[in-house]
Design a protein around this motif. Structure first.
Motif, PDB file in Angstrom:
ATOM      1  N   THR A 245       0.828  -1.209   0.000  1.00  0.00           N
ATOM      2  CA  THR A 245       0.000   0.000   0.000  1.00  0.00           C
ATOM      3  C   THR A 245       0.861   1.257   0.000  1.00  0.00           C
ATOM      4  OG1 THR A 245      -1.729  -1.139   1.250  1.00  0.00           O
ATOM      5  CG2 THR A 245      -1.810   1.262   1.222  1.00  0.00           C
ATOM      6  N   ILE A 246       0.596   2.150  -0.949  1.00  0.00           N
ATOM      7  CA  ILE A 246       1.273   3.441  -1.026  1.00  0.00           C
ATOM      8  C   ILE A 246       0.241   4.519  -0.745  1.00  0.00           C
ATOM      9  CG2 ILE A 246       2.567   5.020  -2.510  1.00  0.00           C
ATOM     10  CD1 ILE A 246       3.253   2.460  -4.190  1.00  0.00           C
ATOM     11  N   SER A 247       0.548   5.414   0.184  1.00  0.00           N
ATOM     12  CA  SER A 247      -0.402   6.471   0.570  1.00  0.00           C
ATOM     13  C   SER A 247       0.155   7.849   0.244  1.00  0.00           C
ATOM     14  CB  SER A 247      -0.704   6.390   2.073  1.00  0.00           C
ATOM     15  OG  SER A 247      -1.326   5.165   2.392  1.00  0.00           O
ATOM     16  N   LEU A 248      -0.659   8.657  -0.411  1.00  0.00           N
ATOM     17  CA  LEU A 248      -0.343  10.059  -0.681  1.00  0.00           C
ATOM     18  C   LEU A 248      -1.410  10.916  -0.025  1.00  0.00           C
ATOM     19  CD1 LEU A 248       0.465   9.891  -4.533  1.00  0.00           C
ATOM     20  CD2 LEU A 248       1.949   9.318  -2.601  1.00  0.00           C
ATOM     21  N   ALA A 249      -1.007  12.104   0.394  1.00  0.00           N
ATOM     22  CA  ALA A 249      -1.942  13.008   1.066  1.00  0.00           C
ATOM     23  C   ALA A 249      -1.993  14.344   0.331  1.00  0.00           C
ATOM     24  CB  ALA A 249      -1.507  13.223   2.514  1.00  0.00           C
ATOM     25  N   ARG A 250      -3.087  15.077   0.540  1.00  0.00           N
ATOM     26  CA  ARG A 250      -3.244  16.380  -0.081  1.00  0.00           C
ATOM     27  C   ARG A 250      -2.125  17.325   0.342  1.00  0.00           C
ATOM     28  NH1 ARG A 250      -7.917  18.216   2.195  1.00  0.00           N
ATOM     29  NH2 ARG A 250      -9.224  17.306   0.585  1.00  0.00           N
ATOM     30  N   HIS A 255       0.493  25.225  -5.018  1.00  0.00           N
ATOM     31  CA  HIS A 255       0.477  26.537  -5.663  1.00  0.00           C
ATOM     32  C   HIS A 255      -0.702  26.728  -6.605  1.00  0.00           C
ATOM     33  CE1 HIS A 255       1.953  24.665  -9.419  1.00  0.00           C
ATOM     34  NE2 HIS A 255       2.654  23.891  -8.609  1.00  0.00           N
ATOM     35  N   GLY A 256      -1.351  25.655  -7.009  1.00  0.00           N
ATOM     36  CA  GLY A 256      -2.473  25.758  -7.938  1.00  0.00           C
ATOM     37  C   GLY A 256      -3.772  25.347  -7.280  1.00  0.00           C
ATOM     38  N   THR A 257      -4.678  24.785  -8.064  1.00  0.00           N
ATOM     39  CA  THR A 257      -5.945  24.307  -7.522  1.00  0.00           C
ATOM     40  C   THR A 257      -5.680  23.146  -6.571  1.00  0.00           C
ATOM     41  OG1 THR A 257      -7.084  24.938  -9.565  1.00  0.00           O
ATOM     42  CG2 THR A 257      -8.211  23.378  -8.104  1.00  0.00           C
ATOM     43  N   LYS A 258      -6.120  23.284  -5.348  1.00  0.00           N
ATOM     44  CA  LYS A 258      -5.854  22.252  -4.337  1.00  0.00           C
ATOM     45  C   LYS A 258      -6.537  20.933  -4.721  1.00  0.00           C
ATOM     46  CE  LYS A 258      -3.768  25.032  -1.309  1.00  0.00           C
ATOM     47  NZ  LYS A 258      -3.746  26.281  -2.086  1.00  0.00           N
ATOM     48  N   ALA A 259      -5.937  19.857  -4.304  1.00  0.00           N
ATOM     49  CA  ALA A 259      -6.526  18.538  -4.551  1.00  0.00           C
ATOM     50  C   ALA A 259      -7.888  18.435  -3.880  1.00  0.00           C
ATOM     51  CB  ALA A 259      -5.599  17.451  -4.031  1.00  0.00           C
ATOM     52  N   LYS A 260      -8.826  17.808  -4.563  1.00  0.00           N
ATOM     53  CA  LYS A 260     -10.122  17.534  -3.943  1.00  0.00           C
ATOM     54  C   LYS A 260     -10.019  16.344  -3.000  1.00  0.00           C
ATOM     55  CE  LYS A 260     -12.971  19.556  -7.587  1.00  0.00           C
ATOM     56  NZ  LYS A 260     -13.996  19.313  -8.627  1.00  0.00           N
TER      57      LYS A 260
END
Length: 559
Positions: A245-250, A255-260
């Motif tokens: 399992t690989i986890s990424l976070a907001r 600098h641009g449109t933030k992740a939803k």
């Protein structure tokens, strides 16, 4: 690109190992979407990956499973317009060449920071290029820095010519990149994941360039396994190898449109049927390359099957070094006529697939419209083998396991179809199968296979990215150095790539494609296939890409 080249990470005492075997089991966990609404409201999106990433430093990566993860965290100077293969601004807002086409001036986006707080500016750009160009030891080899060697050539060691010459920071937001020669692929090639901008601070702190050969593979630093640091809308959180399992976070400072999404999780599930079962169970909300025979059933269950435009080629590679009989053009032509490509397309590949007449898709400038699919003609194949004195020769035929590629959805079934065709004309087939990331790629590149399955999904829209990548260097996986025309082909490709006038360049590539198919035939192009991506009913915000270059940060998941 899902990619087709080889790297191997091998265990070392303080270095986290990235291996397929450690991540192969599908573990159920409560990772369904729709829970988190912090800031973006997109919840958690869990994607079923077909394999483990080889390494999390995109510069050293070559495989699609690595790039699927890293493209969510990293950005380059150049990107691609969503849903197309066309270059678009990314960390650079604009660029322009000098009159001679050798100096490119990039204007950079301001107010950008890497995930560790380091400023992105012209100095950081030049440090990235100095790092890439300045590789030494194991890093300065095609086996490790494959994308650099394919696209830029040499390093500071001077052992090979380099496309790259220098980088100069003119001011914080302006940078000049100087080339040694004109090329059709610049600046589009800067959109490749391998050339994404990485934090100079993190790379120094975690010794990003510390790559060592070990056994038949390589070991990478902890930067490449634990601390990948880009500028993207999502940032690295963890990689649990035990659970795959690989986890990424907001990235809240983006600098641009933030992740939803508040979180993006990749679960490594090598078996395609298991990925489908996990989608049905709601344990994942998407997976790539669903088996074409499952498309209608997936849609019938309420899921989405998003079909991408075909921008790839599947081929049967040939290597005369492993099978000396293949040095005779008649033997290669016999194999071409022995394979019923039209039937393979109809029975083994998804709707919309086409038999290939050459090694580039028809949408690429340089495609030769006069070329036709070589006819299926077993009797002609037998006659050619007889004329070559190669009746009943044994072909060392390799095909991969534990993999699904955009151009190759079911390798074993494809192998069985071709084996039947080859045996029908008297060719004896000696099969070898190995896991895609467990010996297949490495040993194919090392020249062990006489015939082998591989393919290519275009990185950007140029002929050079296809046939230049395949045959531009005579020491390639087809071993064109074994043929008297190998150097001529490489020279012609270099000449075409350096031609400034677009119409003239396209004509040169058309002529080269004709020679490849009619006079050289270093491999057999089989097909172009439109790959699909499967998504659960409540998933929104995924734009299918012909480059399989989907970004997930704007995804929302509802139950």
């Amino acid at each position: 690109m899902s990619r087709i080249r080889s790297l191997a990470a091998v265990a070392a005492s303080s270095i986290l190992v990235l291996t397929l075997g450690a991540c192969a089991q599908s573990q159920r966990e409560d990772t369904s979407g729709g829970g988190g609404t912090q800031g973006g409201g997109g919840g958690t999106f869990t994607f079923g990956a077909a394999g483990a990433p080889k390494v999390l430093d995109p510069f050293y990566a070559t495989d699609g499973e690595t790039f699927r993860v890293t493209r969510q965290m990293f950005e380059g100077l150049v990107g691609f317009k969503p849903g197309t293969a066309d270059p678009a601004p990314a960390l650079a807002t604009e660029w322009k060449p000098s009159d001679d086409g050798l100096t490119w001036t990039f204007t950079l986006k301001e107010g950008v920071k890497f995930h560790d707080g380091t400023d992105f500016n012209a100095e950081a750009v030049c440090k990235n290029f100095e790092r890439m160009y300045g590789q030494t030891g194991a890093g300065a080899t095609a086996a490790v820095s494959q994308y650099w060697t394919d696209n830029f050539g040499g390093f500071t060691d001077g052992k090979a010519d380099s496309l790259y010459k220098s980088c100069t920071a003119k001011d914080p937001k302006t940078v000049d990149i100087v080339l040694n020669r004109v090329t059709s692929k610049f600046p589009a090639l800067l959109g490749l994941s391998s050339f994404a901008m990485q934090s100079p601070t993190a790379m120094d702190q975690y010794k990003a360039n510390d790559v060592k050969a070990q056994g038949e593979g390589f070991v990478f630093s902890e930067y490449a396994t634990k601390h990948p640091t880009g500028t993207g809308p999502l940032k690295f959180e963890s990689y649990d190898q035990a659970n795959g399992t690989i986890s990424l976070a907001r990235n809240e400072e983006y600098h641009g449109t933030k992740a939803k999404l508040s979180k993006l999780i990749f679960r490594i599930i090598p078996d395609e049927s298991t990925r489908r079962q996990e989608l049905q169970a709601g344990s994942i909300q998407g997976y790539d390359f669903p088996n074409p025979v499952d498309w209608e059933a997936l849609k019938g269950e309420g899921n989405k099957v998003e079909v991408r435009p075909a921008f790839n080629v599947f081929y049967l590679g040939l290597n005369a070094k492993a099978n000396p009989e293949l040095k005779d053009l008649k033997v290669r032509q016999a194999i071409q006529h022995a394979i019923n490509r039209e039937q393979i397309v109809q029975t083994q590949l998804p709707e919309g697939a086409k038999a290939a007449t050459q090694f580039i898709p028809e949408t690429v400038a340089g495609y030769n419209k006069s070329l036709q699919v070589a006819p299926y003609d077993p009797e002609k194949a037998k006659q050619l083998l007889k004329e070559a004195g190669a009746e009943g020769f044994t072909l060392k035929f390799w095909y991969p396991s534990e993999v699904t590629r955009p151009y190759m959805p079911a390798p074993q079934r494809l192998y069985e179809a071709m084996r039947t065709d080859l045996e029908a004309v008297g060719i004896k087939v000696q099969p070898t199968t190995k896991p895609w990331n467990g010996g297949y790629l490495d040993q194919v590149d090392a020249g062990q296979a006489g015939a082998f399955f591989l393919g290519w999904t275009g990185d950007y829209n140029t002929a050079d990215n296809f046939i230049g990548t395949f045959f531009g260097d005579t020491e390639n996986r087809f071993k064109t150095s074994e043929y008297p025309w190998g150097k001529d082909l490489s020279a012609a490709l270099k000449d075409a790539d350096g031609t400034v006038d677009e119409a003239e360049r396209a004509k040169k590539y058309e002529d080269i494609n004709a020679k490849i198919m009619q006079e050289y035939l270093p491999a057999i192009p089989i097909s172009h296939s439109p790959p699909a991506i499967a998504l659960a009913k409540g998933v929104e915000g995924v734009t299918p890409s012909p480059l399989t270059d989907e970004k997930f940060d704007q995804v929302t998941v509802s139950n």
